[in-house]
Write a protein that holds these residues in place. Structure first.
Motif, short mmCIF file in Angstrom:
data_model
loop_
_atom_site.label_atom_id
_atom_site.label_comp_id
_atom_site.label_asym_id
_atom_site.label_seq_id
_atom_site.Cartn_x
_atom_site.Cartn_y
_atom_site.Cartn_z
N GLY A 96 88.05 55.16 18.45
CA GLY A 96 88.75 56.43 18.56
C GLY A 96 88.04 57.59 17.90
O GLY A 96 88.50 58.73 17.99
N ALA A 97 86.91 57.34 17.26
CA ALA A 97 86.18 58.43 16.58
C ALA A 97 85.69 59.44 17.61
O ALA A 97 85.18 59.07 18.67
N ALA A 98 85.86 60.72 17.29
CA ALA A 98 85.46 61.76 18.23
C ALA A 98 85.06 63.02 17.49
O ALA A 98 85.81 63.51 16.64
N ILE A 147 89.08 54.95 23.46
CA ILE A 147 89.96 56.06 23.78
C ILE A 147 89.20 57.02 24.70
O ILE A 147 88.25 57.68 24.29
N ALA A 148 89.60 57.05 25.95
CA ALA A 148 89.00 57.94 26.94
C ALA A 148 89.92 59.15 27.11
O ALA A 148 90.38 59.72 26.12
N SER A 149 90.19 59.56 28.33
CA SER A 149 91.03 60.73 28.58
C SER A 149 91.34 60.83 30.06
O SER A 149 90.58 60.32 30.89
N ALA A 168 82.29 58.29 31.24
CA ALA A 168 81.34 57.24 30.86
C ALA A 168 82.02 56.12 30.09
O ALA A 168 81.72 54.94 30.30
N LEU A 169 82.97 56.45 29.22
CA LEU A 169 83.68 55.42 28.46
C LEU A 169 84.49 54.51 29.39
O LEU A 169 84.56 53.30 29.17
N ILE A 170 85.10 55.10 30.41
CA ILE A 170 85.88 54.30 31.35
C ILE A 170 85.00 53.29 32.06
O ILE A 170 85.34 52.10 32.18
N ASN A 171 83.84 53.73 32.52
CA ASN A 171 82.97 52.80 33.24
C ASN A 171 82.23 51.85 32.28
O ASN A 171 81.92 50.71 32.66
N LEU A 172 81.98 52.30 31.06
CA LEU A 172 81.41 51.41 30.05
C LEU A 172 82.34 50.23 29.80
O LEU A 172 81.90 49.08 29.72
N ALA A 173 83.63 50.51 29.72
CA ALA A 173 84.60 49.43 29.50
C ALA A 173 84.60 48.43 30.64
O ALA A 173 84.70 47.22 30.42
N ARG A 174 84.47 48.93 31.87
CA ARG A 174 84.42 48.02 33.02
C ARG A 174 83.20 47.11 32.92
O ARG A 174 83.30 45.89 33.16
N ALA A 175 82.05 47.69 32.60
CA ALA A 175 80.83 46.89 32.50
C ALA A 175 80.92 45.88 31.37
O ALA A 175 80.51 44.72 31.51
N ILE A 190 92.06 53.57 27.17
CA ILE A 190 93.31 54.33 27.27
C ILE A 190 92.91 55.77 27.57
O ILE A 190 92.03 56.33 26.91
N SER A 191 93.55 56.36 28.56
CA SER A 191 93.28 57.76 28.90
C SER A 191 94.53 58.60 28.63
O SER A 191 95.41 58.72 29.48
#
Length: 258
Positions: A96-98, A147-149, A168-175, A190-191
């Motif tokens: 969750g760091a941003a 934590i995406a969006s 990128a985070l969403i597709n990173l999680a899929r990979a 989570i978006s």
């Protein structure tokens, strides 16, 4: 008959939360502790990480606060080592760091601003996952959550780097879900839509301004509370989502449905 709510328990598990010092990360750390997990609260601002951990401990939970610069591999490796020394295991990782992303189009950003946002918000998730996965694999079990969006699914003006990172985070999680399923590790995102956190006041000046501008963009007509995102994180961290991996959980009040 087993109570189905037991599936949401994190008793006996160790959870690592980055960005735990405030906002969504703080709310998730508290929710994980309330569900029975031992929680390692990581944050760039050490005093904030310690404050969240102390709040959990004072409420009867178990937590430690640890400094972590997620854009630094030595720092992430050291933080994970501290978690292992304290708790001897890691079962959940919540990235969750941003860093605050600059407003503007790609024509407006400096390379420094672009790289800084990516180094924390995207590379940080990579480095923390890289550090944690060997420990999860050793136990043949783990849940990693980025934590995406909702802006990882739809675009908006003057948020080019943010949209790029969250997509990128969403597709990173899929990979990652594909790569590590055989090790018993699930990876999801989570978006959230707009959430009432300190970051809103940095961008809009006041929370009231944020509510007026962003609330109508959501079908439910309001911003989310951090605790609502924490409940989604608890679902993905727990056995309640044992058959869920490679998924993006929208908690956006209907923003992306329009």
């Amino acid at each position: 008959m087993e109570n189905i709510l037991n599936k949401y328990a994190l008793t006996g598990k160790v959870a690592v939360v980055t960005g735990a010092g405030q906002g969504i990360g703080r709310a998730i750390s508290i929710a994980f502790a309330q569900a029975g997990a031992k929680v390692a609260c990581l944050d760039m601002l050490t005093e904030n990480a310690i404050r969240t951990a102390e709040e959990i401990n004072q409420a009867g939970g178990t937590a430690i606060g640890i400094h972590a610069d997620v854009s630094s591999e030595p720092s992430t490796q050291q933080a994970v080592l501290q978690v292992m020394q304290a708790f001897d295991g890691i079962h959940v990782l919540l990235n969750g760091a941003a860093a605050k992303d600059p407003s503007g189009s790609v024509a407006d950003y400096s390379l420094e601003d672009w790289n800084k946002a990516i180094s924390v918000n995207l590379t940080g998730a990579f480095l923390m996952s890289k550090a944690v996965i060997p420990h999860m694999a050793a136990g043949k079990s783990g849940s990693i959550i980025h934590i995406a969006s909702q802006l990882g699914r739809v675009g908006t003006a003057n948020r080019a780097v943010y949209c790029a990172i969250k997509s990128a985070l969403i597709n990173l999680a899929r990979a990652m879900a594909i790569d590590h399923a055989a090790q018993g590790i699930r990876t999801n995102t989570i978006s959230p839509g707009a959430v009432e956190t300190e970051r809103m006041t940095l961008r809009f000046g006041t929370m009231e301004n944020a509510r007026k501008e962003l609330g109508p963009m959501h079908l439910l007509g309001r911003l989310a509370q951090p605790e609502e995102i924490a409940l989604a994180a608890l679902y993905l961290a727990s056995d309640a989502s044992a058959f869920v991996t490679g998924s993006d959980l929208l908690v956006d009040g209907g923003y992306a449905a329009q």
